[in-house]
Write an enzyme that holds these catalytic residues in place. Structure first.
Site, PDB file in Angstrom:
ATOM      1  N   HIS A 158      21.304   4.176 -17.059  1.00  0.00           N
ATOM      2  CA  HIS A 158      20.275   4.427 -16.050  1.00  0.00           C
ATOM      3  C   HIS A 158      19.547   5.742 -16.287  1.00  0.00           C
ATOM      4  O   HIS A 158      18.653   6.101 -15.545  1.00  0.00           O
ATOM      5  CB  HIS A 158      20.900   4.399 -14.652  1.00  0.00           C
ATOM      6  CG  HIS A 158      21.607   3.106 -14.383  1.00  0.00           C
ATOM      7  ND1 HIS A 158      22.928   2.902 -14.738  1.00  0.00           N
ATOM      8  CD2 HIS A 158      21.176   1.938 -13.859  1.00  0.00           C
ATOM      9  CE1 HIS A 158      23.273   1.662 -14.425  1.00  0.00           C
ATOM     10  NE2 HIS A 158      22.236   1.057 -13.890  1.00  0.00           N
ATOM     11  N   ILE A 167      25.056  -5.370 -23.329  1.00  0.00           N
ATOM     12  CA  ILE A 167      25.096  -6.239 -22.153  1.00  0.00           C
ATOM     13  C   ILE A 167      24.044  -7.345 -22.214  1.00  0.00           C
ATOM     14  O   ILE A 167      24.064  -8.280 -21.423  1.00  0.00           O
ATOM     15  CB  ILE A 167      24.956  -5.393 -20.864  1.00  0.00           C
ATOM     16  CG1 ILE A 167      25.977  -4.264 -20.861  1.00  0.00           C
ATOM     17  CG2 ILE A 167      25.125  -6.228 -19.613  1.00  0.00           C
ATOM     18  CD1 ILE A 167      27.430  -4.702 -20.968  1.00  0.00           C
ATOM     19  N   GLY A 168      23.116  -7.257 -23.124  1.00  0.00           N
ATOM     20  CA  GLY A 168      22.192  -8.380 -23.282  1.00  0.00           C
ATOM     21  C   GLY A 168      20.770  -7.978 -23.599  1.00  0.00           C
ATOM     22  O   GLY A 168      20.244  -8.313 -24.642  1.00  0.00           O
ATOM     23  N   SER A 169      20.135  -7.247 -22.703  1.00  0.00           N
ATOM     24  CA  SER A 169      18.724  -6.953 -22.931  1.00  0.00           C
ATOM     25  C   SER A 169      18.563  -5.733 -23.833  1.00  0.00           C
ATOM     26  O   SER A 169      19.397  -4.826 -23.827  1.00  0.00           O
ATOM     27  CB  SER A 169      18.000  -6.722 -21.603  1.00  0.00           C
ATOM     28  OG  SER A 169      18.591  -5.670 -20.895  1.00  0.00           O
ATOM     29  N   CYS A 187      25.249  -1.314 -18.734  1.00  0.00           N
ATOM     30  CA  CYS A 187      24.355  -2.377 -18.248  1.00  0.00           C
ATOM     31  C   CYS A 187      23.331  -2.670 -19.337  1.00  0.00           C
ATOM     32  O   CYS A 187      23.400  -2.103 -20.427  1.00  0.00           O
ATOM     33  CB  CYS A 187      23.684  -1.946 -16.936  1.00  0.00           C
ATOM     34  SG  CYS A 187      22.928  -3.310 -16.022  1.00  0.00           S
ATOM     35  N   GLU A 220       0.824  -1.217   0.000  1.00  0.00           N
ATOM     36  CA  GLU A 220       0.000   0.000   0.000  1.00  0.00           C
ATOM     37  C   GLU A 220       0.856   1.263   0.000  1.00  0.00           C
ATOM     38  O   GLU A 220       0.526   2.246  -0.656  1.00  0.00           O
ATOM     39  CB  GLU A 220      -0.915   0.054   1.235  1.00  0.00           C
ATOM     40  CG  GLU A 220      -1.946  -1.049   1.317  1.00  0.00           C
ATOM     41  CD  GLU A 220      -1.420  -2.270   2.065  1.00  0.00           C
ATOM     42  OE1 GLU A 220      -0.191  -2.517   2.049  1.00  0.00           O
ATOM     43  OE2 GLU A 220      -2.236  -2.999   2.654  1.00  0.00           O
ATOM     44  N   LEU A 221       1.942   1.208   0.768  1.00  0.00           N
ATOM     45  CA  LEU A 221       2.767   2.414   0.869  1.00  0.00           C
ATOM     46  C   LEU A 221       3.410   2.741  -0.474  1.00  0.00           C
ATOM     47  O   LEU A 221       3.469   3.892  -0.893  1.00  0.00           O
ATOM     48  CB  LEU A 221       3.853   2.244   1.950  1.00  0.00           C
ATOM     49  CG  LEU A 221       4.714   3.486   2.162  1.00  0.00           C
ATOM     50  CD1 LEU A 221       3.882   4.660   2.672  1.00  0.00           C
ATOM     51  CD2 LEU A 221       5.861   3.199   3.126  1.00  0.00           C
ATOM     52  N   CYS A 232      27.313  -5.137 -12.444  1.00  0.00           N
ATOM     53  CA  CYS A 232      26.614  -3.848 -12.535  1.00  0.00           C
ATOM     54  C   CYS A 232      27.259  -2.782 -11.673  1.00  0.00           C
ATOM     55  O   CYS A 232      26.573  -1.928 -11.126  1.00  0.00           O
ATOM     56  CB  CYS A 232      25.189  -3.992 -12.064  1.00  0.00           C
ATOM     57  SG  CYS A 232      24.279  -5.171 -13.004  1.00  0.00           S
TER      58      CYS A 232
HETATM   59  N1  GLN Z   1      22.132  -9.451 -19.276  1.00  0.00           N
HETATM   60  C1  GLN Z   1      21.362  -8.634 -18.386  1.00  0.00           C
HETATM   61  C2  GLN Z   1      20.727  -7.486 -19.163  1.00  0.00           C
HETATM   62  O1  GLN Z   1      21.303  -7.045 -20.116  1.00  0.00           O
HETATM   63  C3  GLN Z   1      22.205  -8.073 -17.294  1.00  0.00           C
HETATM   64  C4  GLN Z   1      21.375  -7.302 -16.323  1.00  0.00           C
HETATM   65  C5  GLN Z   1      22.137  -6.772 -15.143  1.00  0.00           C
HETATM   66  O2  GLN Z   1      23.334  -6.715 -15.170  1.00  0.00           O
HETATM   67  N2  GLN Z   1      21.445  -6.385 -14.130  1.00  0.00           N
HETATM   68  O3  GLN Z   1      19.668  -6.997 -18.787  1.00  0.00           O
HETATM   69 ZN    ZN Z   2      24.330  -4.713 -15.152  1.00  0.00          ZN
END
Ligand code: GLN
Ligand code: ZN
Length: 758
Positions: free
Chosen positions: A700, A436-438, A732, A16-17, A649
């Site tokens: 980020h 990094i992948g995603s 990342c 809820e918070l 990360c």
């Molecule tokens: N392979 C993941 C991505 O690219 C790594 C995520 C992470 O380091 N938190 O999302």
């Molecule tokens: Zn990462």
């Protein structure tokens, strides 16, 4: 025996918070609405604890964002750039927690750091040379009165002065020593104020005492508390520690005029020994942290009651000095098992979330005063620990773990030789570019997964959608000109949950949320039993992605240490053994990827650093000595020409560089864009052999980094690392980013790499 709780969780049983706070941020509800939600949550928690018969119920443990920030604000540790904006008290507080940006002002948030060895994050107080430490507001008194009005007498709780000074960041020339006198005197005022309200006990949390302490630390602590305790009259002071033992300061602690001392008997390996060796003086209460505040397994009453008996025998006045306590705040466990309607009782009977831990405290209290060995309650509990839990044991896994040989932890040939073979095989340009992948998890990607989970679409539809996404993603990467491609991770919600769901031995909850920071919560899976792989997990996706291109596509896996660290671990086998089981399962996946033509495999260890023990002396023998080999076990059997990547990360591994190098990956990518690249010097000094991709821009933020910016970053990196080992990548995964900014950023990244090559 009396019972106590160090702190209760605050996000609310249905978060809820979180939801109210997010609405408040969006301007959808008023401050009064938010406060009302908070009051309802607190009321529920107070009454819950009262009805469970808890004797020492905390107040002041509630927080709109973070308890360390509350303590800072309570002593006016508020940097001018926040107070100057002229916001309301609450909005100033939120500005410190998460930044603020309107025409009235533009400030970034204070730093956020991991709270000791948990997955919770606190806001780092910032003390400037002109900070005037003064007690402001009456938060603790108000919280006390609010509970009292509900008929609940509480012990106000706040972070103590030592921990507050230790966790703060000092921006000027002044240090903790310059502020200690003022802080001690304001804590005295706080005590006096609370005493006026009729408070009987106050709890000061000092978790910083469980770290390695220097002589100066001990002197600082003694200074603060001698001062603070000098004027206490009627009110009693409980000095509370947790997350470990207080071996460096135990005798100093017990010599001071505290009325109660809280010690951790779950994570505090040395606590029992300290008590045995030094005793516990009369006239004080010993708050014995025996109910685990961090994990979700039922307490083993037999072990606990035996422990309590021992503790009592070490205390001068015996049993009557002992209060049964949680080992730390219940902030780190979910609210209640009651919400887990999909888990059967056979499983559930082994767990205890926050609400159930209250029952454990009172049951233990009742048992401790009786002939417990023959009590029904005791027998019921004991039955949980005899024999094996249902579906928790897998003979084949035990056999495989037992059969691991020393050479399984070593990859051959060694790095330098492999590096040459891989360079020849992959034939990548200098400064190879990758991600990094995603890739962005757009709404349609999430919907596809959800629809499939809910049974709204068939498996074929689900797969077809993802394949289309993958081939588009590959096309995009080719267009951009990246060298090593990825499939995009569209099938994954979360890097740990995804593997947990596809491995045997894990259990998933519906509502077992735990606060990570502010309004962000995580729902860690539970490692229930022996972990094994049912069938290949990622192979089909990676194979398909590779079939779309001639460039290498990285296989993408999560490493065993990260899977363990982001789950609730077992307590019946060691963390090491549990990690080895996971490592063997991921190893099978690595070998299957290799057999299916994948030439580069990334094994993410995003959380490797998180569980580094709090004391340096324990780093290797308690953790790295098994965590690093577990990672090597995952990849040691691949061919020399297969390139193993890993990703972290963060870049704060200056102090464990040899351990990171000993993971023996071929390439490591990590966050560097937000740090000052100091890490690069350390890599050089340590002769780091692994090739590195220090993130060249910060994912980020939605900001698109310019080509020049990346060139500048790369130029600095080249100076430190040399050209032979340098990779070019973001810091990342791109999953939280939008598609447009991602493409623009990656184009700049590739162009920057080209410029450097030229
Ligand atoms: N392979 C993941 C991505 O690219 C790594 C995520 C992470 O380091 N938190 O999302
Ligand atoms: Zn990462």
């Amino acid at each position: 025996m009396k019972t106590s709780v160090i702190g209760f969780l605050r996000i609310g049983k249905d978060r809820e918070l979180k939801f109210a706070t997010e609405k408040y941020f969006k301007g959808e509800i008023t401050e009064a609405d938010l406060i009302k939600t908070a009051q309802e949550i607190k009321k529920e928690h107070y009454l819950l604890q009262k009805n469970a018969g808890i004797d020492f119920i905390p107040s002041g443990d509630f927080s709109f964002y973070d308890g360390v920030l509350d303590a800072a604000v309570q002593f006016n540790i508020v940097p001018k750039r926040y107070s100057e904006i002229g916001l309301s008290e609450l909005d100033t507080y939120f500005a410190m927690a998460r930044g603020y940006q309107t025409e009235k002002g533009n400030v970034r948030a204070l730093a956020m750091k991991k709270w000791f060895n948990t997955n919770y994050h606190y806001i780092v107080p910032e003390i400037d040379d002109d900070t005037e430490i003064t007690l402001t507001g009456s938060r603790l008194a108000d919280e006390y009165k609010e509970a009292a009005a509900l008929g609940v007498d509480t012990k106000p709780v706040t972070v103590g002065p030592f921990t507050l000074l230790k966790l703060a960041r000092y921006t000027g020339v002044k240090t903790a020593d310059d502020f200690k006198a003022a802080l001690a005197s304001e804590y005295k005022k706080l005590i006096a104020e609370l005493e006026k309200e009729g408070v009987k006990w106050i709890q000061f949390d000092e978790p910083s005492l469980v770290k390695d302490l220097s002589a100066e630390d001990i002197a600082l602590f003694e200074y603060l508390y001698k001062e603070i305790l000098s004027s206490k009259a009627g009110v009693k002071i409980l000095l509370q520690t947790y997350f470990g033992d207080v071996r460096d300061i135990y005798t100093n602690l017990t010599a001071l005029d505290f009325d109660g001392i809280g010690l951790d008997l779950v994570e505090g390996k040395e606590t029992l020994n300290l008590l045995e060796k030094n005793g516990f003086p009369a006239g004080k209460l010993l708050f014995a942290g025996v109910v685990n505040g961090k994990n979700i397994w039922k307490n083993n009453y037999e072990k606990t009651l035996e422990k309590l008996g021992k503790i009592a025998s070490f205390a001068e006045e015996g049993l009557k000095q002992i209060v049964i306590n949680t080992s730390c705040s219940l902030l780190h466990v979910p609210f209640s098992l009651e919400a887990e309607t999909d888990i059967t009782d056979e499983y559930k009977s082994h767990f205890s979330f926050a609400k159930e831990k209250l029952t454990e405290l009172s049951e233990l209290a009742a048992l401790s005063e009786s002939d417990w060995k023959h009590a029904e309650l005791f027998e019921k509990n004991a039955a949980l620990f005899t024999g094996r839990r249902v579906n928790s044991h897998n003979e084949e896994v035990t056999r495989r773990v037992g059969a691991i040989k020393a050479e399984d932890y070593t990859r051959l040939p060694e790095f330098n030789e492999r590096e040459k073979i891989q360079k020849a095989r992959l034939n990548l340009p200098k400064f190879p570019t990758t991600t990094i992948g995603s890739f962005p998890q757009t709404a349609d990607v999430r919907k596809n997964r959800q629809d499939y989970k809910k049974g709204l679409i068939s498996k074929e539809e689900y797969v077809a959608f993802n394949k289309k996404k993958i081939s588009d993603c590959i096309k995009l990467q080719e267009e951009i000109g990246l060298d090593v491609l990825v499939h995009g991770e569209f099938e994954r919600n979360d890097m740990v949950e995804y593997f947990g769901e596809n491995l045997d031995g894990f259990l998933f909850t519906k509502k077992a949320w735990v606060q990570s920071y502010g309004t962000r919560c995580v729902k860690p899976p539970i490692i229930w039993g022996d972990v094994s792989r049912k069938a290949p997990i990622t192979v089909e996706w990676s194979k398909f992605a590779q079939s779309c291109t001639d460039k290498p596509v990285k296989g993408m896996l999560t490493g065993p240490v990260t899977i363990l660290n982001w789950s609730f671990p077992r307590e019946d086998i060691s963390l090491k053994d549990s990690t080895l089981e996971i490592a063997l399962a991921i190893r099978d996946e690595v070998l299957d990827l290799e057999a299916n033509g994948i030439s580069i495999i990334q094994i993410d260890e995003a959380a490797l650093r998180e569980k580094l023990p709090l004391r340096k002396t324990d780093w290797y023998k308690e953790y790295l000595d098994w965590a690093i080999p577990a990672f090597r076990l995952v990849h040691s059997a691949v061919k020399p020409e297969t390139q193993i990547h890993t990703h972290m990360c963060y870049s704060e591994f200056t102090d464990i560089i040899p351990a990171i190098d000993a993971m023996d990956a071929d390439v490591i990518t990590f966050e560097a864009s937000r740090s000052d690249l100091q890490i690069l010097d350390s890599l050089k000094e340590n002769n780091f052999k692994t090739e590195v991709g220090p993130g060249v821009y910060d994912i980020h933020s939605p900001r698109v980094p310019s080509e020049e910016e990346i060139v500048t970053a790369l130029t600095k990196m080249r100076e430190k690392l040399g050209d032979y080992k340098l990779w070019v990548n973001p810091d990342c995964g791109l999953k939280t980013r939008g598609e447009t900014e991602t493409k623009a950023s990656l184009i700049n990244l590739v162009n920057a790499a080209k410029k450097i090559r030229a």
